[in-house]
Design an enzyme around this catalytic site. Structure first.
Site, PDB file in Angstrom:
ATOM      1  N   LYS A  44       4.075  -6.260  -1.466  1.00 44.51           N
ATOM      2  CA  LYS A  44       4.432  -5.465  -2.641  1.00 44.51           C
ATOM      3  C   LYS A  44       5.708  -6.026  -3.263  1.00 44.51           C
ATOM      4  O   LYS A  44       6.663  -6.348  -2.543  1.00 44.51           O
ATOM      5  CB  LYS A  44       4.628  -4.001  -2.220  1.00 44.51           C
ATOM      6  CG  LYS A  44       4.809  -3.007  -3.375  1.00 44.51           C
ATOM      7  CD  LYS A  44       4.883  -1.590  -2.809  1.00 44.51           C
ATOM      8  CE  LYS A  44       4.940  -0.527  -3.903  1.00 44.51           C
ATOM      9  NZ  LYS A  44       4.939   0.838  -3.340  1.00 44.51           N
ATOM     10  N   SER A  70       2.065   4.102  -5.528  1.00 41.11           N
ATOM     11  CA  SER A  70       2.434   2.976  -6.370  1.00 41.11           C
ATOM     12  C   SER A  70       1.949   1.629  -5.850  1.00 41.11           C
ATOM     13  O   SER A  70       1.990   0.630  -6.567  1.00 41.11           O
ATOM     14  CB  SER A  70       3.955   2.927  -6.521  1.00 41.11           C
ATOM     15  OG  SER A  70       4.590   2.683  -5.273  1.00 41.11           O
ATOM     16  N   SER A 129       2.893   6.653  -1.753  1.00 37.12           N
ATOM     17  CA  SER A 129       2.489   5.388  -2.367  1.00 37.12           C
ATOM     18  C   SER A 129       1.771   4.415  -1.455  1.00 37.12           C
ATOM     19  O   SER A 129       1.244   3.410  -1.914  1.00 37.12           O
ATOM     20  CB  SER A 129       3.715   4.693  -2.978  1.00 37.12           C
ATOM     21  OG  SER A 129       4.196   5.424  -4.074  1.00 37.12           O
TER      22      SER A 129
END
Length: 427
Positions: free
Chosen positions: A61, A137, A161
């Site tokens: 990420k 997310s 997330s």
């Protein structure tokens, strides 16, 4: 050419076949950097046999620092930063376990959304519905696993997330206890909530990644027939479920009872009644990071994210102080409520994934709804995970969340190992 380099090349080919979806999943994809990492992992694993993640491809990420690469948090604001001087501690650990970092993945800007919209890169659909939200997310990370490109994704979980994209895309996502995984070198949103963790396509791979990230060995279950005492929520988590989620959760509870597990109702109204504290405290902490950039974000930022940060402008100092104090009390209340059970369960999400267009038209309400159940457990500083449950006749699986108080990670993973086989092969 070694097996790990071959595996990386095959995965690179898969990415290049994604077409325009590639740029919605990755903020950076440097195949030469990946092949270099694969060669280094090949050599490292030859010298260190038995490495826990040997040869596994791991997407990262775009919040985690990787040496020589700019960490952008999928935002135009941060693209001009200097490249990171060193790997984040989590990236260092996965490399030391023989894994191969495989591209940097998209996310909701600054990791501040549960649905996965990003106006800068575009919003990909989920693995089951090209028009449905991917979940946020950690949107890009979830899709790299769901598309079978990588073995694992590194995500973060501030309000859900890791678990939300896992739930939507049929994955296993673990949110460890917040203080269990080192946050060094990870770009923050709200440090009182931020938690790094893994997403994977199967339970044992997720657990192996958890062990590497936490430097904790998960104790194998002593008795595969153990009967669990499982808390089932009332007055929170289970209100307002859509018909599919309601039916799936009822089936899951019935199956757990049938398998000999004891289900005990727990009144979690005190969590639901204080849910606003999440919004207040995350906004306050994000505001402290980005307030100096608000003028620029008016031009280059996602207006939905900026609006959520600016909510902190409506809060007085006394309200913020009181919110932190209330959260401390609620964490204690959760621990007391859970004292007589091994774990609790709930649907990860109150509804199946909405369409991207639906969320764009009603962002505030749908984003809050998708974050609701996962956010409840972040509020009480719990450890938690989401696991898929295959439903006969359905393409998209159900998603079951298992939670426990901070520090009880072994309990949720042991429970997952007992629960997961009950639902194998239901499609």
């Amino acid at each position: 050419m070694g097996a790990m380099i071959d595996k990386a090349r095959q995965a690179i080919d898969k990415v290049n076949q994604l077409g325009e979806l590639k740029d919605k999943i990755f903020t950076e994809f440097d195949f030469e950097r990946i092949l270099k990492a694969a060669a280094e992992a090949e050599q490292y694993c030859a010298q260190n046999p038995g490495a826990a993640l040997a040869g596994m491809l791991v997407s990262v990420k775009d919040l985690y620092d990787e040496a020589g690469v700019v960490t952008t948090a999928a935002s135009e604001l941060l693209k001009g930063r200097a490249p990171a001087e060193a790997d984040s501690e989590c990236v260092r650990r996965i490399k030391a376990a023989g894994a191969i970092p495989f591209g940097r993945t998209t996310l909701s800007e600054f990791a501040y959304s549960g649905v996965g919209l990003n106006p800068h890169y575009g919003t990909p659909g989920n693995i089951f519905d090209a028009e449905g939200i991917p979940g946020g997310s950690t949107s890009g990370g979830g899709l790299t696993v769901a598309h079978g490109i990588v073995d694992l994704a590194l995500g973060t979980d501030t309000g859900g997330s890791i678990r939300i994209p896992s739930a939507i895309n049929g994955l296993y996502g673990i949110k460890p206890s917040r203080l269990l995984v080192p946050g060094a070198g990870i770009h923050p949103l709200a440090k009182s909530f931020d938690t790094p963790g893994p997403l994977a396509g199967d339970l044992e791979t997720a657990i192996r990644a958890f062990e590497v990230l936490t430097d904790i060995t998960v104790t194998p279950p002593e008795d595969a027939a153990k009967s669990l005492r499982i808390g089932v929520p009332v007055n929170a988590f289970v209100d307002g479920l859509d018909d599919r989620v309601k039916a799936d959760f009822a089936m899951i509870c019935a199956k757990l009872k049938e398998a000999g597990h004891e289900l005990i109702e727990i009144d979690f109204a005190f969590i639901a009644q204080n849910a606003i504290l999440n919004k207040m405290l995350v906004s306050f902490e994000a505001h402290r990071i980005y307030a100096k950039d608000f003028a620029k974000l008016e031009t280059v930022g996602d207006p939905r994210v900026l609006s959520r940060m600016k909510f902190a402008d409506t809060l007085s100092s006394d309200e913020v102080i009181d919110a932190y104090a209330k959260r401390t009390d609620i964490v204690s209340m959760f621990g007391a409520a859970m004292a007589d059970v091994d774990v609790m369960i709930a649907p990860t999400l109150p509804r199946m994934a909405p369409k991207i267009a639906e969320v764009e038209a009603d962002f505030d309400n749908l984003n809050a709804l998708m974050l609701r159940n996962t956010g409840y457990l972040n509020l009480v500083d719990a450890c938690a995970m989401s696991m898929p449950v295959q439903i006969k006749g359905e393409v998209a699986p159900a998603a079951l969340m298992i939670g426990a108080p901070h520090g009880h990670d072994q309990a949720i993973l042991a429970a997952a190992r007992l629960i997961d086989p009950l639902f194998a092969g239901r499609r």
